[in-house]
Design a protein around this motif. Structure first.
Motif, PDB file in Angstrom:
ATOM      1  N   MET A   1      12.305  -5.691  14.741  1.00 21.79           N
ATOM      2  CA  MET A   1      11.543  -6.221  13.609  1.00 21.79           C
ATOM      3  C   MET A   1      10.855  -5.031  12.945  1.00 21.79           C
ATOM      4  O   MET A   1      10.188  -4.240  13.614  1.00 21.79           O
ATOM      5  N   ILE A   2      11.037  -4.882  11.640  1.00 17.44           N
ATOM      6  CA  ILE A   2      10.418  -3.753  10.934  1.00 17.44           C
ATOM      7  C   ILE A   2       9.587  -4.260   9.757  1.00 17.44           C
ATOM      8  O   ILE A   2       9.917  -5.264   9.132  1.00 17.44           O
ATOM      9  N   ARG A   3       8.504  -3.521   9.483  1.00 20.57           N
ATOM     10  CA  ARG A   3       7.597  -3.885   8.401  1.00 20.57           C
ATOM     11  C   ARG A   3       7.861  -3.029   7.167  1.00 20.57           C
ATOM     12  O   ARG A   3       8.095  -1.825   7.277  1.00 20.57           O
ATOM     13  N   THR A   4       7.796  -3.642   6.004  1.00 20.31           N
ATOM     14  CA  THR A   4       7.975  -2.889   4.767  1.00 20.31           C
ATOM     15  C   THR A   4       6.817  -1.906   4.577  1.00 20.31           C
ATOM     16  O   THR A   4       5.705  -2.132   5.054  1.00 20.31           O
ATOM     17  N   ASN A   5       7.102  -0.841   3.868  1.00 13.75           N
ATOM     18  CA  ASN A   5       6.102   0.206   3.639  1.00 13.75           C
ATOM     19  C   ASN A   5       5.186  -0.187   2.477  1.00 13.75           C
ATOM     20  O   ASN A   5       5.092   0.506   1.465  1.00 13.75           O
ATOM     21  N   THR A   6       4.496  -1.313   2.619  1.00 12.85           N
ATOM     22  CA  THR A   6       3.690  -1.845   1.516  1.00 12.85           C
ATOM     23  C   THR A   6       2.271  -2.196   1.952  1.00 12.85           C
ATOM     24  O   THR A   6       1.558  -2.877   1.225  1.00 12.85           O
ATOM     25  N   TYR A   7       1.878  -1.733   3.125  1.00 14.08           N
ATOM     26  CA  TYR A   7       0.564  -2.077   3.677  1.00 14.08           C
ATOM     27  C   TYR A   7      -0.563  -1.653   2.727  1.00 14.08           C
ATOM     28  O   TYR A   7      -1.517  -2.396   2.515  1.00 14.08           O
ATOM     29  N   HIS A   8      -0.467  -0.461   2.163  1.00 15.46           N
ATOM     30  CA  HIS A   8      -1.526   0.057   1.293  1.00 15.46           C
ATOM     31  C   HIS A   8      -1.288  -0.218  -0.187  1.00 15.46           C
ATOM     32  O   HIS A   8      -2.171   0.016  -1.013  1.00 15.46           O
ATOM     33  N   ALA A   9      -0.110  -0.715  -0.531  1.00 12.76           N
ATOM     34  CA  ALA A   9       0.253  -0.861  -1.942  1.00 12.76           C
ATOM     35  C   ALA A   9      -0.273  -2.161  -2.535  1.00 12.76           C
ATOM     36  O   ALA A   9      -0.305  -3.192  -1.883  1.00 12.76           O
ATOM     37  N   SER A  10      -0.681  -2.090  -3.776  1.00 12.91           N
ATOM     38  CA  SER A  10      -1.028  -3.287  -4.527  1.00 12.91           C
ATOM     39  C   SER A  10      -0.577  -3.101  -5.966  1.00 12.91           C
ATOM     40  O   SER A  10      -0.272  -1.984  -6.399  1.00 12.91           O
ATOM     41  N   ILE A  11      -0.560  -4.178  -6.703  1.00 14.33           N
ATOM     42  CA  ILE A  11      -0.157  -4.114  -8.104  1.00 14.33           C
ATOM     43  C   ILE A  11      -1.056  -3.157  -8.877  1.00 14.33           C
ATOM     44  O   ILE A  11      -0.614  -2.434  -9.768  1.00 14.33           O
ATOM     45  N   TYR A  12      -2.318  -3.112  -8.484  1.00 10.51           N
ATOM     46  CA  TYR A  12      -3.309  -2.375  -9.269  1.00 10.51           C
ATOM     47  C   TYR A  12      -3.498  -0.936  -8.798  1.00 10.51           C
ATOM     48  O   TYR A  12      -3.690  -0.037  -9.615  1.00 10.51           O
ATOM     49  N   ASN A  13      -3.427  -0.675  -7.486  1.00  6.70           N
ATOM     50  CA  ASN A  13      -3.667   0.707  -7.078  1.00  6.70           C
ATOM     51  C   ASN A  13      -2.484   1.612  -7.393  1.00  6.70           C
ATOM     52  O   ASN A  13      -2.641   2.836  -7.495  1.00  6.70           O
ATOM     53  N   LEU A  14      -1.286   1.035  -7.545  1.00  8.99           N
ATOM     54  CA  LEU A  14      -0.158   1.848  -7.979  1.00  8.99           C
ATOM     55  C   LEU A  14      -0.395   2.389  -9.384  1.00  8.99           C
ATOM     56  O   LEU A  14       0.045   3.485  -9.730  1.00  8.99           O
ATOM     57  N   ASN A  15      -1.108   1.621 -10.184  1.00  6.64           N
ATOM     58  CA  ASN A  15      -1.476   2.080 -11.508  1.00  6.64           C
ATOM     59  C   ASN A  15      -2.612   3.101 -11.445  1.00  6.64           C
ATOM     60  O   ASN A  15      -2.551   4.167 -12.075  1.00  6.64           O
ATOM     61  N   HIS A  16      -3.635   2.794 -10.649  1.00  6.86           N
ATOM     62  CA  HIS A  16      -4.832   3.631 -10.607  1.00  6.86           C
ATOM     63  C   HIS A  16      -4.572   4.998  -9.978  1.00  6.86           C
ATOM     64  O   HIS A  16      -5.035   6.028 -10.480  1.00  6.86           O
ATOM     65  N   PHE A  17      -3.824   5.031  -8.872  1.00  9.06           N
ATOM     66  CA  PHE A  17      -3.640   6.275  -8.131  1.00  9.06           C
ATOM     67  C   PHE A  17      -2.361   7.013  -8.484  1.00  9.06           C
ATOM     68  O   PHE A  17      -2.288   8.232  -8.342  1.00  9.06           O
ATOM     69  N   VAL A  18      -1.327   6.289  -8.924  1.00  7.63           N
ATOM     70  CA  VAL A  18      -0.031   6.916  -9.156  1.00  7.63           C
ATOM     71  C   VAL A  18       0.362   6.897 -10.629  1.00  7.63           C
ATOM     72  O   VAL A  18       1.247   7.623 -11.059  1.00  7.63           O
ATOM     73  N   GLY A  19      -0.318   6.057 -11.415  1.00  8.19           N
ATOM     74  CA  GLY A  19      -0.041   6.013 -12.841  1.00  8.19           C
ATOM     75  C   GLY A  19       1.128   5.138 -13.227  1.00  8.19           C
ATOM     76  O   GLY A  19       1.656   5.244 -14.341  1.00  8.19           O
ATOM     77  N   ILE A  20       1.556   4.258 -12.329  1.00 13.41           N
ATOM     78  CA  ILE A  20       2.656   3.334 -12.636  1.00 13.41           C
ATOM     79  C   ILE A  20       2.102   2.163 -13.448  1.00 13.41           C
ATOM     80  O   ILE A  20       1.068   1.592 -13.089  1.00 13.41           O
ATOM     81  N   ASP A  21       2.780   1.825 -14.520  1.00 17.53           N
ATOM     82  CA  ASP A  21       2.341   0.718 -15.358  1.00 17.53           C
ATOM     83  C   ASP A  21       2.236  -0.559 -14.527  1.00 17.53           C
ATOM     84  O   ASP A  21       3.096  -0.848 -13.697  1.00 17.53           O
ATOM     85  N   VAL A  22       1.164  -1.323 -14.763  1.00 14.76           N
ATOM     86  CA  VAL A  22       0.931  -2.557 -14.005  1.00 14.76           C
ATOM     87  C   VAL A  22       2.142  -3.479 -14.084  1.00 14.76           C
ATOM     88  O   VAL A  22       2.500  -4.155 -13.107  1.00 14.76           O
ATOM     89  N   LYS A  23       2.795  -3.513 -15.235  1.00 14.23           N
ATOM     90  CA  LYS A  23       3.952  -4.393 -15.419  1.00 14.23           C
ATOM     91  C   LYS A  23       5.109  -3.993 -14.495  1.00 14.23           C
ATOM     92  O   LYS A  23       5.956  -4.822 -14.159  1.00 14.23           O
TER      93      LYS A  23
END
Length: 341
Positions: free
Chosen positions: A55-77
């Motif tokens: 059983m493996i977990r996706t690498n999304t524990y720290h990711a959210s729709i909003y912090n990807l924009n705030h910390f990485v600059g990825i558009d919220v959309k």
């Protein structure tokens, strides 16, 4: 799903650091930047599978729709599609692993093989902030339960779009957030889920809330959606006492348990001072004790790498051999009694 205890993977970032030749990946922006490294994500999943994780977990524990924009600059959309794509890499790793291992397997082994499960992994709200609040749960004072429901729902939907098998909330330090996650699951009634808690001791979660009460609430509310409930990101010595609490609060129901202890801890103590424990020695866990208590899923948290998962796999296999021998002896004794009668 196999009836044998399930081996979960370990700390994605610790193993990814090895895969990428880095000393560590220990701050939020760096963790989020790894989402762009598809090769590293794939290789990290594959290393855990090769170590024996089913059983493996996706690498999304720290990711959210909003912090990807705030910390990485990825558009919220575009953030939802990033999370979906990252989760899809886990599926590619699983099928690559099955293809890899089928080359030397007999037809019977291939037929009996169970595909490793993919867990859409959700971290607590605090894990997306990068300020250590996932170790205190203090953000629960500023957010309503409905706020947390909506926040988790966007990521859950993105993970389900990747066709993950299970959803999970890991190392939750805040009772309000656990209740929100359980409420959020009602939007996706066909998916099963598990929850693990981050506790200071066998009485309280990190936010000071009563561990017993939230366990009762989750078990009663999740119903058939519950795959397991347990603890993670804690020292191994706390697992058994916390399992005992879960047993008492959920009796007479036989609730499956999950344990993900850590090797390296970054946590706030009850006096709100920070404690950092860096354990370089190999894991030495009472695996058989946890299995006897009802653990059905065992994996690792902070600092655990593929080598540690190989150890957990080995201990579970030893346990299974012992149990099989006991079953055979009992069957033989039963046959002897029947013959005498």
């Amino acid at each position: 799903m196999s009836q044998s205890p399930i081996v979960l993977d370990g700390d994605f970032n610790s193993q990814a650091a090895i895969s990428m030749g880095k000393t560590s990946i220990d701050n939020l922006p760096t963790m989020l930047w790894t989402l762009n490294n598809q090769v590293s994500i794939f290789n990290t999943h594959l290393e855990f599978l090769r170590a024996g994780a089913n059983m493996i977990r996706t690498n999304t524990y720290h990711a959210s729709i909003y912090n990807l924009n705030h910390f990485v600059g990825i558009d919220v959309k575009d953030s939802s599609s990033i999370i979906t794509n990252v989760a899809s890499i886990a599926r590619k790793a699983v099928f690559s692993y099955l293809h890899e291992t089928s080359k030397n397997a007999t037809n019977q082994e291939v037929h009996r093989r169970v595909r490793p499960c993919i867990v859409g992994f959700c971290g607590p709200y605090g894990a997306s902030l990068g300020n250590g609040s996932e170790y205190t749960g203090a953000y629960g004072n500023a957010l309503s339960q409905s706020d947390l429901v909506e926040w988790h729902k966007t990521r859950a939907k993105a993970l389900l779009d990747a066709k993950v098998d299970i959803l999970a909330l890991g190392s939750v330090p805040c009772a309000k957030e656990a209740a929100a996650f359980v409420e959020m699951l009602q939007n996706f009634p066909h998916i099963r889920a598990w929850i693990t808690f981050y506790c200071y001791n066998e009485r309280i979660l990190a936010d000071g809330s009563d561990f017993r009460k939230i366990i009762k609430h989750c078990c009663r509310t999740m119903g058939n959606q519950m795959m397991a409930i347990g603890v993670s990101c804690i020292e191994s010595r706390l697992v058994s006492p916390l399992f005992n609490v879960i047993h008492r609060e959920t009796f007479p129901y036989n609730v499956p348990l999950i344990a993900c202890p850590d090797k390296t801890s970054y946590r706030f103590k009850e006096d709100f001072t920070i404690e950092i424990i860096d354990r370089k020695s190999p894991l030495n866990l009472p695996i058989s004790e946890w299995l006897n208590m009802g653990a059905t899923i065992i994996g690792g948290c902070c600092g655990t790498i593929a080598h540690d998962i190989k150890y957990i796999r080995s201990e579970i296999e030893k346990y299974n051999v012992v149990q099989q021998k006991k079953s055979t002896i009992n069957d033989n004794n039963s046959n002897v009694v029947k013959t005498k009668l």
